[in-house]
Design an enzyme around this catalytic site. Structure first.
Site, PDB file in Angstrom:
ATOM      1  N   TRP A   1       0.675  -0.761  -0.415  1.00  0.00           N
ATOM      2  CA  TRP A   1      -0.017   0.040   0.138  1.00  0.00           C
ATOM      3  C   TRP A   1       1.166   1.301   0.018  1.00  0.00           C
ATOM      4  O   TRP A   1       1.431   0.902   0.916  1.00  0.00           O
ATOM      5  CB  TRP A   1      -0.866   0.067   1.286  1.00  0.00           C
ATOM      6  CG  TRP A   1      -1.737   1.199   1.506  1.00  0.00           C
ATOM      7  CD1 TRP A   1      -2.829   1.980   0.361  1.00  0.00           C
ATOM      8  CD2 TRP A   1      -2.028   1.741   2.871  1.00  0.00           C
ATOM      9  NE1 TRP A   1      -3.408   2.855   0.688  1.00  0.00           N
ATOM     10  CE2 TRP A   1      -3.068   2.978   1.733  1.00  0.00           C
ATOM     11  CE3 TRP A   1      -1.267   1.750   3.653  1.00  0.00           C
ATOM     12  CZ2 TRP A   1      -3.873   3.366   3.005  1.00  0.00           C
ATOM     13  CZ3 TRP A   1      -1.929   2.540   5.001  1.00  0.00           C
ATOM     14  CH2 TRP A   1      -2.828   3.707   4.876  1.00  0.00           C
TER      15      TRP A   1
ATOM     16  N   ASP B   1      -1.140  -6.025   9.839  1.00  0.00           N
ATOM     17  CA  ASP B   1      -1.763  -5.105   9.144  1.00  0.00           C
ATOM     18  C   ASP B   1      -2.850  -5.853   8.371  1.00  0.00           C
ATOM     19  O   ASP B   1      -3.306  -6.724   7.255  1.00  0.00           O
ATOM     20  CB  ASP B   1      -0.909  -4.509   8.178  1.00  0.00           C
ATOM     21  CG  ASP B   1      -2.416  -2.873   7.232  1.00  0.00           C
ATOM     22  OD1 ASP B   1      -3.488  -2.878   7.323  1.00  0.00           O
ATOM     23  OD2 ASP B   1      -1.907  -2.351   6.358  1.00  0.00           O
TER      24      ASP B   1
ATOM     25  N   LYS C   1     -13.746  -0.846   5.966  1.00  0.00           N
ATOM     26  CA  LYS C   1     -14.007  -1.855   4.751  1.00  0.00           C
ATOM     27  C   LYS C   1     -15.083  -2.724   5.230  1.00  0.00           C
ATOM     28  O   LYS C   1     -16.227  -2.857   4.637  1.00  0.00           O
ATOM     29  CB  LYS C   1     -13.240  -2.480   4.299  1.00  0.00           C
ATOM     30  CG  LYS C   1     -11.852  -1.707   4.534  1.00  0.00           C
ATOM     31  CD  LYS C   1     -11.262  -0.955   2.667  1.00  0.00           C
ATOM     32  CE  LYS C   1     -10.336   0.062   3.240  1.00  0.00           C
ATOM     33  NZ  LYS C   1      -9.431   0.683   2.768  1.00  0.00           N
TER      34      LYS C   1
HETATM   35  C1  LMR Z   1      -6.911   1.919  -1.133  1.00  0.00           C
HETATM   36  O1  LMR Z   1      -6.188   1.897  -0.985  1.00  0.00           O
HETATM   37  O2  LMR Z   1      -7.858   2.376  -1.813  1.00  0.00           O
HETATM   38  C2  LMR Z   1      -7.306   2.048   0.419  1.00  0.00           C
HETATM   39  O3  LMR Z   1      -6.907   1.953   1.407  1.00  0.00           O
HETATM   40  C3  LMR Z   1      -8.245   3.457   0.407  1.00  0.00           C
HETATM   41  C4  LMR Z   1      -6.211   4.678   0.798  1.00  0.00           C
HETATM   42  O4  LMR Z   1      -6.882   5.247   2.059  1.00  0.00           O
HETATM   43  O5  LMR Z   1      -5.204   4.204   0.179  1.00  0.00           O
END
Ligand code: LMR
Length: 404
Positions: A142, A223, A258
């Site tokens: 991420w 996470d 989510k």
């Molecule tokens: C995503 O990865 O799209 C979500 O977790 C939203 C974000 O905050 O990035």
């Protein structure tokens, strides 16, 4: 007097003069780009929010019911403490850890503003713990992970995780790279529904990893942001539970954004397992002191709503049923994609909302411009943004660009 004022002015350092412009967040930027696109056939596969068949992200039925109840019965808005809603954490713990582990005296948890708040609090806590705090993150991950840790002063090192060419995890390369980690280093792991790839470790791989972490005295930070959206509430927590049972120290950053559909309410929690009863008391003290300076106390509403849901067996059962429907919808779309083109076959073995498609950045931008298909520049799609009718046109649009 005048000369004095001039010399003071000459010495004055402009506080913000050295700040450089920063790029806008590319992922969140997709929300606006999509909104501005007038084409009726556009597809929003960008930011990770669940969508139903009509493309909406509705407030869940159980959440609406809890909000009504809360509005009618909440006696006060007076402050809670930096730990947030204690009952929320107490009720969520068995869902995450199972009944027995949730009661462990070695574990302590506090409410945080979303999973991001939990990760930031974890990072600050780690920074207090050791002299050269280092966190290892897989590639890709991420995009907000590395900034969260760096802003807290941690060194960020990366290890391979996903092999884009084959669409599978390169576990051997991951294990090899982690041989460079030093005792006390933290290893960030996605508990389930890996973001951005959807590729989760198998149970054999989790066990091999656990043995290596224990052997090398590395500390897992899990996470867990998509529990219930991959293989089911319990299955999605298996790896997290095994890590907590098997390791003397561990951290779990949890998001309800989510699985309770509470995105903008920012609902999360951080749990820490420490090696001794004394250590866990000090850990909690430090979590509270850090939370106080970071956000004083987390926003209440979303966590209060989750508490109301989980405290009522009828609402809790309804929430689980809604979540299971969401999960099945995503799994159905995933299977349809995997069947539509042999090059998408690896998606069938992956879980959750995301898949990383073998597309170049140029192809992603072209699909955006020519077809109104919005996905992250990395080629990550939010599968929930599709519906049965759009799978075929989507696959037809990406087919000429697929690299595999
Ligand atoms: C995503 O990865 O799209 C979500 O977790 C939203 C974000 O905050 O990035």
């Amino acid at each position: 007097m005048i000369a004095n004022a001039i010399s003071v002015a000459a010495r004055r350092v402009e506080l913000f003069g050295a700040l450089e412009r920063q790029p806008a967040d590319l992922l969140l930027g997709l929300i606006d780009l999509y909104r501005q696109d007038p084409r009726p056939t556009k597809m929003d596969l960008g930011v990770g929010v669940y969508r139903d068949d009509a493309g909406n992200t509705p407030v869940m039925r159980s959440i609406k019911a809890a909000e009504h109840r809360l509005a009618e019965t909440q006696p006060t808005k007076a402050y809670l403490g930096p730990e947030g809603d204690v009952r929320f954490v107490e009720l969520l713990a068995p869902i995450v850890f199972g009944d027995a582990l949730a009661r462990s005296p070695a574990l302590t948890g506090v409410q945080t503003p979303g999973g991001t708040g939990a990760l930031r609090l974890a990072a600050e806590l780690i920074a207090r713990g050791v002299d050269d705090p280092t966190v290892w993150i897989g590639t890709p991950t991420w995009p907000n992970h590395a900034p969260i840790f760096r802003e807290a002063g941690l060194a960020v090192r990366s290890h391979p995780f996903f092999d884009a060419a084959s669409g599978t995890i390169d576990f051997a390369a991951m294990m090899l790279a982690l041989q460079d980690a030093a005792s006390g280093d933290v290893v960030l792991l996605h508990g389930c529904c890996h973001n951005p790839t959807g590729a989760d470790l198998s149970s054999e791989q989790w066990h091999a990893l656990l043995a290596m972490l224990a052997d090398r005295q590395l500390i897992p930070l899990v996470d867990l942001a998509y529990q219930g959206l991959g293989q089911g509430l319990n299955a999605d927590a298996c790896a997290t539970r095994a890590l907590l049972e098997g390791m003397p120290e561990a951290l779990v950053a949890y998001s309800c954004d989510k699985n309770f559909g509470l995105y903008r309410e920012r609902v999360g929690a951080l749990w820490v397992k420490a090696a001794s009863p004394d250590a866990i008391v000090a850990v909690r003290d430090n979590m509270l002191v850090l939370a106080r300076s970071l956000w004083s106390m987390p926003p209440d509403h979303g966590a209060a709503v989750v508490r109301v849901v989980l405290d009522d067996p009828v609402l809790a059962a309804d929430w689980k049923a809604e979540l299971e429907n969401m999960r099945l919808r995503i799994a159905g779309l995933r299977a349809a994609l995997a069947q539509a083109d042999a090059r998408l076959a690896p998606l069938a073995d992956q879980h959750g909302m995301f898949a990383m498609l073998p597309l170049t950045r140029e192809a992603v931008l072209d699909l955006r411009a020519s077809h109104g298909i919005y996905m992250a520049d990395s080629g990550r799609i939010n599968i929930a943004g599709l519906c049965r009718e759009t799978v075929a046109p989507f696959v037809a649009a990406i087919a000429p660009h697929l690299q595999r």
